[in-house]
Write a protein that holds these residues in place. Structure first.
Motif, PDB file in Angstrom:
ATOM      1  N   LYS A   1      57.541  50.025  48.888  1.00  0.00           N
ATOM      2  CA  LYS A   1      57.296  51.342  49.511  1.00  0.00           C
ATOM      3  C   LYS A   1      57.231  52.462  48.473  1.00  0.00           C
TER       4      LYS A   1
ATOM      5  N   ALA B   1      52.824  47.823  49.250  1.00  0.00           N
ATOM      6  CA  ALA B   1      51.920  46.791  49.763  1.00  0.00           C
ATOM      7  C   ALA B   1      50.806  47.442  50.571  1.00  0.00           C
ATOM      8  N   ILE B   2      51.185  48.420  51.371  1.00  0.00           N
ATOM      9  CA  ILE B   2      50.212  49.143  52.183  1.00  0.00           C
ATOM     10  C   ILE B   2      50.488  50.629  51.981  1.00  0.00           C
TER      11      ILE B   2
ATOM     12  N   ASP C   1      54.969  54.223  47.676  1.00  0.00           N
ATOM     13  CA  ASP C   1      54.190  55.385  48.150  1.00  0.00           C
ATOM     14  C   ASP C   1      55.080  56.395  48.866  1.00  0.00           C
TER      15      ASP C   1
ATOM     16  N   ARG D   1      63.540  44.431  56.629  1.00  0.00           N
ATOM     17  CA  ARG D   1      62.893  45.735  56.414  1.00  0.00           C
ATOM     18  C   ARG D   1      62.618  46.038  54.951  1.00  0.00           C
TER      19      ARG D   1
ATOM     20  N   GLY E   1      60.099  44.887  53.503  1.00  0.00           N
ATOM     21  CA  GLY E   1      58.644  44.996  53.418  1.00  0.00           C
ATOM     22  C   GLY E   1      57.916  43.666  53.245  1.00  0.00           C
ATOM     23  N   LYS E   2      58.536  42.544  53.652  1.00  0.00           N
ATOM     24  CA  LYS E   2      57.909  41.225  53.491  1.00  0.00           C
ATOM     25  C   LYS E   2      56.632  41.085  54.312  1.00  0.00           C
ATOM     26  N   THR E   3      56.719  41.495  55.578  1.00  0.00           N
ATOM     27  CA  THR E   3      55.558  41.310  56.453  1.00  0.00           C
ATOM     28  C   THR E   3      54.388  42.151  55.947  1.00  0.00           C
ATOM     29  N   ALA E   4      54.676  43.399  55.566  1.00  0.00           N
ATOM     30  CA  ALA E   4      53.609  44.261  55.031  1.00  0.00           C
ATOM     31  C   ALA E   4      53.049  43.652  53.751  1.00  0.00           C
TER      32      ALA E   4
HETATM   33  P1  GDP Z   1      60.340  42.892  56.689  1.00  0.00           P
HETATM   34  O1  GDP Z   1      61.426  43.010  57.698  1.00  0.00           O
HETATM   35  O2  GDP Z   1      60.882  42.584  55.328  1.00  0.00           O
HETATM   36  O3  GDP Z   1      59.210  41.982  57.080  1.00  0.00           O
HETATM   37  O4  GDP Z   1      59.748  44.372  56.516  1.00  0.00           O
HETATM   38  P2  GDP Z   1      58.363  44.984  57.051  1.00  0.00           P
HETATM   39  O5  GDP Z   1      57.218  44.479  56.255  1.00  0.00           O
HETATM   40  O6  GDP Z   1      58.311  44.848  58.516  1.00  0.00           O
HETATM   41  O7  GDP Z   1      58.587  46.503  56.631  1.00  0.00           O
HETATM   42  C1  GDP Z   1      59.557  47.304  57.259  1.00  0.00           C
HETATM   43  C2  GDP Z   1      59.066  48.719  57.367  1.00  0.00           C
HETATM   44  O8  GDP Z   1      58.956  49.290  56.064  1.00  0.00           O
HETATM   45  C3  GDP Z   1      57.655  48.836  57.953  1.00  0.00           C
HETATM   46  O9  GDP Z   1      57.693  48.868  59.354  1.00  0.00           O
HETATM   47  C4  GDP Z   1      57.199  50.150  57.358  1.00  0.00           C
HETATM   48  O10 GDP Z   1      57.726  51.238  58.086  1.00  0.00           O
HETATM   49  C5  GDP Z   1      57.832  50.152  55.983  1.00  0.00           C
HETATM   50  N1  GDP Z   1      56.931  49.663  54.920  1.00  0.00           N
HETATM   51  C6  GDP Z   1      56.742  48.386  54.482  1.00  0.00           C
HETATM   52  N2  GDP Z   1      55.869  48.361  53.454  1.00  0.00           N
HETATM   53  C7  GDP Z   1      55.492  49.627  53.220  1.00  0.00           C
HETATM   54  C8  GDP Z   1      54.620  50.274  52.275  1.00  0.00           C
HETATM   55  O11 GDP Z   1      53.993  49.632  51.396  1.00  0.00           O
HETATM   56  N3  GDP Z   1      54.517  51.627  52.356  1.00  0.00           N
HETATM   57  C9  GDP Z   1      55.193  52.373  53.284  1.00  0.00           C
HETATM   58  N4  GDP Z   1      55.017  53.690  53.302  1.00  0.00           N
HETATM   59  N5  GDP Z   1      56.028  51.814  54.188  1.00  0.00           N
HETATM   60  C10 GDP Z   1      56.175  50.464  54.156  1.00  0.00           C
END
Ligand code: GDP
Length: 463
Positions: free
Chosen positions: A338, A379-380, A340, A30, A32-35
């Motif tokens: 994150k 990222a987003i 933002d 969580r 934010g890798k996928t984002a």
């Molecule tokens: P991973 O487990 O590292 O792949 O994390 P994800 O990319 O799935 O990110 C986890 C959660 O963080 C997402 O479902 C979003 O709710 C939040 N998130 C990730 N990136 C961003 C961002 O750039 N902005 C915002 N507002 N939320 C983000």
């Protein structure tokens, strides 16, 4: 065989010509890798069109022409699900992409005009960029290679704070009853291992990050395999090592120690040897704001987890990593994600807090002469910055849509620039909620400073 040889050879030639780069993205679950990876691919695919990449000189100068996906070289690694991620973001209402759970890869071929030659001949060049995404939890397993089973057992039990301990209680009661010398009962060990895995999951859900072994949280195709059926043995705290070594192979101690060694040799080492060692550049993502939101014990735990995770980038000659794998990452970025979630004037503090959180590892890296940059990014971007008038004073605010679909205008709070002290937690004015990604009308995904991260990671290869 011949095909894979040709592929290896092409890779070698490309690399020799400096036209190939392996960039890895990691961070705890969580973070934010996928984002991040979705947005990175999206920005590069829209480069030269509507992507906003002003902090990348190659893009600003109009030399970045675009990127296309090509088939990846490592056939054994799953492909990063970019299309599925974009489909989630484009759904109605928009959803965050499903997170990836193991390692995945995607290869882009980036087209650019080299800075000097282009002026003369209008020539273009290609950079082959291999992107990898893997769980930061896997890096938490590095120290496990430096321990034998009794040492690891003791380290695991000594480090847990009060809340963590409470989550471990059920497992600990069961494990404490085990006599290391007694004969192992497979079913009993499997049950206790399941309790241990569950307590790690519960700890993660409660916001803890410093959890070992990493594969217990993200087992992938190892779910239920005996190699994941070990755990620390509380009785080892006072045991005599010499006596332990003499226990028969069917004893509880010897069985668990054998599984621990198997995990070291067949799970942790191969990741470092086959993947990690081959990355050229790396970005580590950290959800600093999430930890700030979750309170002092989680924040402290994140700090410990990061210290452990960063050992994988400790290139000192005597480090465990250098001795075992001789890695070669030549540039590292560390990003608070994150951004933002907070108003723009807090971003500098967010970066400062990230630097404070990683002060020691950053110092070691700089000392080892590994170029490293800390930054904050989104990222987003899911919110918009606004100003509101409150009693004739202008103050910053964010507008966004919550996951439940409610439109809100909020001031989420101030980010401390230093590691928070007790009084910060006492007057905790920090509270943010998750936002839904904004609907898109085609074009590139909105972001904050993803271009700065990209420039640091690949800009020099686009000269
Ligand atoms: P991973 O487990 O590292 O792949 O994390 P994800 O990319 O799935 O990110 C986890 C959660 O963080 C997402 O479902 C979003 O709710 C939040 N998130 C990730 N990136 C961003 C961002 O750039 N902005 C915002 N507002 N939320 C983000």
């Amino acid at each position: 065989m011949r095909q894979s040889l040709t592929r290896e050879l092409t890779n070698l030639i490309e690399r020799g010509r400096d036209r190939q780069l392996r960039l890895a993205v990691t961070g705890l679950s969580r973070s934010g890798k996928t984002a991040f990876l979705t947005s990175l691919v999206n920005q590069l695919r829209h480069a030269g069109l509507e992507a906003r990449l002003d902090l990348m000189p190659a893009a600003r100068q109009g030399r970045l022409l675009g990127a296309r996906r090509v088939s990846q070289p490592d056939l054994g690694v799953p492909r990063f699900p970019y299309d599925q991620a974009m489909a989630s973001l484009d759904s109605e209402p928009p959803r965050w992409p499903e997170p990836t759970r193991g390692i995945s890869e995607l290869r882009l071929s980036i087209r650019y005009r080299p800075a000097r030659r282009a002026l003369l001949r209008g020539e273009t060049a290609e950079l082959s960029l291999d992107l990898f995404d893997y769980p930061g939890e896997w890096l938490l397993d590095l120290p496990l290679l430096g321990h034998d089973y009794p040492g690891w057992s003791r380290a695991m039990l000594a480090g847990a704070g009060e809340q963590r301990r409470a989550l471990l209680a059920e497992w600990e009661r069961a494990a404490a009853r085990l006599d290391p010398a007694a004969e192992a009962n497979e079913a009993e060990l499997a049950d206790i291992a399941a309790l241990y895995a569950r307590s790690l999951q519960a700890a993660r859900e409660a916001g803890f990050a410093n959890l070992q072994p990493g594969r217990f949280l993200l087992p992938g195709d190892l779910e239920g395999a005996p190699v994941l059926q070990f755990f620390p043995l509380p009785a080892l705290a006072e045991a005599d090592e010499g006596a332990l070594a003499k226990l028969p192979p069917e004893s509880i101690y010897a069985t668990l120690a054998a599984r621990f060694r198997h995990y070291q040799h067949h799970i942790v080492r191969p990741f470092y040897r086959d993947h990690f060692r081959r990355f050229d550049r790396q970005i580590v993502l950290v959800d600093v704001l999430g930890a700030l939101n979750a309170g002092p014990e989680r924040f402290e735990d994140l700090s410990q987890a990061l210290a452990t995770l960063m050992q994988s980038f400790d290139y000192g000659k005597r480090s465990l990593l250098s001795r075992l794998f001789a890695p070669r990452i030549d540039k590292l970025a560390i990003a608070a994600t994150k951004a933002d979630h907070v108003t723009p004037e807090q971003h500098a503090n967010l970066t400062a807090l990230l630097e404070a959180l990683l002060a020691e590892p950053l110092q070691d890296l700089r000392y080892a002469n590994v170029p490293v940059k800390a930054l904050s990014l989104a990222a987003i971007r899911a919110t918009e910055a606004h100003e509101v008038n409150h009693r004739n004073e202008r103050s910053p605010a964010l507008r966004g849509t919550t996951l439940e679909g409610e439109e809100v205008l909020v001031f989420p709070g101030e980010v401390p620039a230093k590691l928070p002290e007790t009084d910060f937690w006492a007057r905790q004015g920090f509270d943010f909620r998750a936002f839904r990604p904004a609907p898109r009308e085609g074009g590139a995904l909105p972001h904050i400073r993803l271009d700065a991260a990209l420039d640091w990671l690949i800009g020099d290869k686009l000269q």
